[in-house]
Write a protein that holds these residues in place. Structure first.
Motif, PDB file in Angstrom:
ATOM      1  N   MET A  45       0.830  -1.212   0.000  1.00  0.00           N
ATOM      2  CA  MET A  45       0.000   0.000   0.000  1.00  0.00           C
ATOM      3  C   MET A  45       0.866   1.264   0.000  1.00  0.00           C
ATOM      4  O   MET A  45       0.571   2.231  -0.718  1.00  0.00           O
ATOM      5  CB  MET A  45      -0.924  -0.044   1.239  1.00  0.00           C
ATOM      6  N   LEU A  46       1.934   1.241   0.796  1.00  0.00           N
ATOM      7  CA  LEU A  46       2.825   2.411   0.834  1.00  0.00           C
ATOM      8  C   LEU A  46       3.485   2.630  -0.522  1.00  0.00           C
ATOM      9  O   LEU A  46       3.652   3.768  -0.970  1.00  0.00           O
ATOM     10  CB  LEU A  46       3.887   2.236   1.927  1.00  0.00           C
ATOM     11  N   LYS A  47       3.832   1.521  -1.195  1.00  0.00           N
ATOM     12  CA  LYS A  47       4.434   1.635  -2.520  1.00  0.00           C
ATOM     13  C   LYS A  47       3.442   2.264  -3.511  1.00  0.00           C
ATOM     14  O   LYS A  47       3.806   3.112  -4.322  1.00  0.00           O
ATOM     15  CB  LYS A  47       4.849   0.253  -3.027  1.00  0.00           C
ATOM     16  N   LYS A  48       2.184   1.823  -3.425  1.00  0.00           N
ATOM     17  CA  LYS A  48       1.164   2.383  -4.322  1.00  0.00           C
ATOM     18  C   LYS A  48       0.985   3.876  -4.035  1.00  0.00           C
ATOM     19  O   LYS A  48       0.806   4.676  -4.941  1.00  0.00           O
ATOM     20  CB  LYS A  48      -0.170   1.650  -4.161  1.00  0.00           C
ATOM     21  N   ARG A  49       1.013   4.215  -2.746  1.00  0.00           N
ATOM     22  CA  ARG A  49       0.880   5.627  -2.383  1.00  0.00           C
ATOM     23  C   ARG A  49       2.058   6.437  -2.938  1.00  0.00           C
ATOM     24  O   ARG A  49       1.868   7.558  -3.446  1.00  0.00           O
ATOM     25  CB  ARG A  49       0.777   5.757  -0.850  1.00  0.00           C
ATOM     26  N   SER A  68      -4.849   2.116   5.940  1.00  0.00           N
ATOM     27  CA  SER A  68      -4.925   0.689   5.611  1.00  0.00           C
ATOM     28  C   SER A  68      -5.764  -0.072   6.634  1.00  0.00           C
ATOM     29  O   SER A  68      -5.736   0.231   7.835  1.00  0.00           O
ATOM     30  CB  SER A  68      -3.522   0.091   5.562  1.00  0.00           C
ATOM     31  N   LEU A  69      -6.468  -1.067   6.120  1.00  0.00           N
ATOM     32  CA  LEU A  69      -7.289  -1.911   6.992  1.00  0.00           C
ATOM     33  C   LEU A  69      -6.455  -2.764   7.937  1.00  0.00           C
ATOM     34  O   LEU A  69      -6.993  -3.319   8.886  1.00  0.00           O
ATOM     35  CB  LEU A  69      -8.155  -2.859   6.146  1.00  0.00           C
ATOM     36  N   VAL A  70      -5.150  -2.892   7.675  1.00  0.00           N
ATOM     37  CA  VAL A  70      -4.347  -3.781   8.520  1.00  0.00           C
ATOM     38  C   VAL A  70      -4.073  -3.206   9.911  1.00  0.00           C
ATOM     39  O   VAL A  70      -3.581  -3.920  10.781  1.00  0.00           O
ATOM     40  CB  VAL A  70      -3.002  -4.197   7.863  1.00  0.00           C
ATOM     41  N   VAL A  71      -4.371  -1.938  10.103  1.00  0.00           N
ATOM     42  CA  VAL A  71      -4.212  -1.366  11.451  1.00  0.00           C
ATOM     43  C   VAL A  71      -5.578  -0.949  11.980  1.00  0.00           C
ATOM     44  O   VAL A  71      -6.487  -0.628  11.208  1.00  0.00           O
ATOM     45  CB  VAL A  71      -3.240  -0.156  11.462  1.00  0.00           C
ATOM     46  N   ASP A  72      -5.719  -0.970  13.295  1.00  0.00           N
ATOM     47  CA  ASP A  72      -7.016  -0.563  13.848  1.00  0.00           C
ATOM     48  C   ASP A  72      -6.929   0.752  14.614  1.00  0.00           C
ATOM     49  O   ASP A  72      -7.888   1.192  15.233  1.00  0.00           O
ATOM     50  CB  ASP A  72      -7.629  -1.678  14.705  1.00  0.00           C
TER      51      ASP A  72
ATOM     52  N   GLN B  13      -9.891  -2.641  -0.923  1.00  0.00           N
ATOM     53  CA  GLN B  13     -10.634  -1.671  -0.118  1.00  0.00           C
ATOM     54  C   GLN B  13      -9.751  -0.457   0.214  1.00  0.00           C
ATOM     55  O   GLN B  13     -10.190   0.694   0.141  1.00  0.00           O
ATOM     56  CB  GLN B  13     -11.131  -2.360   1.162  1.00  0.00           C
ATOM     57  N   ASP B  14      -8.482  -0.743   0.558  1.00  0.00           N
ATOM     58  CA  ASP B  14      -7.540   0.359   0.838  1.00  0.00           C
ATOM     59  C   ASP B  14      -7.347   1.255  -0.394  1.00  0.00           C
ATOM     60  O   ASP B  14      -7.339   2.483  -0.293  1.00  0.00           O
ATOM     61  CB  ASP B  14      -6.170  -0.209   1.249  1.00  0.00           C
ATOM     62  N   LEU B  15      -7.197   0.617  -1.541  1.00  0.00           N
ATOM     63  CA  LEU B  15      -6.973   1.389  -2.776  1.00  0.00           C
ATOM     64  C   LEU B  15      -8.205   2.223  -3.135  1.00  0.00           C
ATOM     65  O   LEU B  15      -8.088   3.374  -3.564  1.00  0.00           O
ATOM     66  CB  LEU B  15      -6.622   0.450  -3.935  1.00  0.00           C
ATOM     67  N   LEU B  16      -9.380   1.635  -2.933  1.00  0.00           N
ATOM     68  CA  LEU B  16     -10.613   2.382  -3.242  1.00  0.00           C
ATOM     69  C   LEU B  16     -10.778   3.571  -2.315  1.00  0.00           C
ATOM     70  O   LEU B  16     -11.248   4.638  -2.716  1.00  0.00           O
ATOM     71  CB  LEU B  16     -11.835   1.450  -3.144  1.00  0.00           C
TER      72      LEU B  16
END
Lengths: 150, 117
Positions: A45-49, A68-72, B13-16
């Motif tokens: 995700m960080l790479k995409k960002r 990201s959904l991986v952290v709450d 979901q993150d990308l959206l």
């Protein structure tokens, strides 16, 4: 929320060993103490960002960030790499100081953008890089955050 | 098959969400004021396409249906409760009792569940 409340000995590394952009991201992610699958997802995700535009804001700073959904909850980390890393920064200069900021897509407290803003402001303080260069232990970094009023 | 499919859905979901942020003029302005150039926003479409191509068609269809109904088609499950609708998941849920990577839907709201612990 003040920045000093978010950092502690477990999410600060003043002697980053990474030699490239990907390695920096991986070492920063390690400071969040997530499980392996979460780390992999966050790295992607960080790479995409980063692909949308570098988070290297110049003056030696980079602030990789994403939701990201991986952290709450909001997670942060700080690292320093003395030699400098090519991070495709806006001033084309190597980055030495890295803040990582990760938050879930929806937060009740909504700290993500305000914290990102505070970190960006902290990076603009005059003489901040020389003060960061002089740090020898994590406690000094926490004190610097407190002294700067961030 | 479903092990990596859940992770792919979470990534999607993150990308959206990122795409939604990039379409919000005020948020983009904030990022740019902070000093973050966003000169390649179109790259997000490419990333979304890459992920959707790897997803099981039926699962992706269900995700899309849920996305029409809810802002967040996926919800975390914490202490046995779906954080989308706040109704307890069944006690026999494999997601809760066994491992994190199984695809399960909330019995009440239908959202795709995931764990972050």
């Amino acid at each position: 929320m003040e920045l000093k409340e978010l950092f502690n000995a477990s999410n600060v590394n003043l002697d980053l060993e990474a030699q490239g952009k990907d390695e920096v991201l991986l070492e920063l992610i390690n400071l969040l103490h997530l499980d392996e699958k979460a780390k992999e997802m966050l790295f992607k995700m960080l790479k995409k960002r980063e692909n949308l535009g570098s988070t290297g804001i110049g003056k030696g700073f980079a602030i990789p960030h994403c939701r990201s959904l991986v952290v709450d909850k909001l997670n942060v980390a700080f690292a320093r790499q003395r030699q400098g890393i090519d991070f495709n920064s806006i001033d084309d200069k190597p980055a030495h100081y890295f803040f990582l900021i990760v938050a879930p897509p929806v937060e009740i407290s909504n700290y993500y953008l305000p914290v990102l803003g505070k970190v960006a402001q902290f990076c603009k303080i005059s003489d901040i890089t020389s003060r960061l260069d002089k740090l020898t232990k994590v406690e000094d970094f926490l004190k610097l955050l407190a002294d700067s009023g961030s | 098959m479903h092990e990596s499919q859940l992770r792919l859905l979470m990534f999607l979901q993150d990308l959206l969400f990122l795409q939604k942020e990039m379409q919000d003029f005020q948020v983009v302005e904030k990022y740019e004021e902070m000093g973050f150039p966003l000169d390649r926003k179109e790259k997000i479409e490419e990333a979304i396409r890459e992920v959707t191509e790897q997803l099981d068609r039926d699962l992706y269809h269900r995700f899309q249906q849920l996305a029409k109904k809810y802002d967040r088609p996926m919800a975390p499950v914490k202490k046995g409760v779906c954080y989308g609708c706040f109704v307890a998941a069944p006690t026999g849920s494999k997601l809760i009792t066994q491992h994190k990577d199984i695809i399960e839907f909330c019995n009440h709201c239908g959202r795709i569940l995931y764990r972050t612990d």
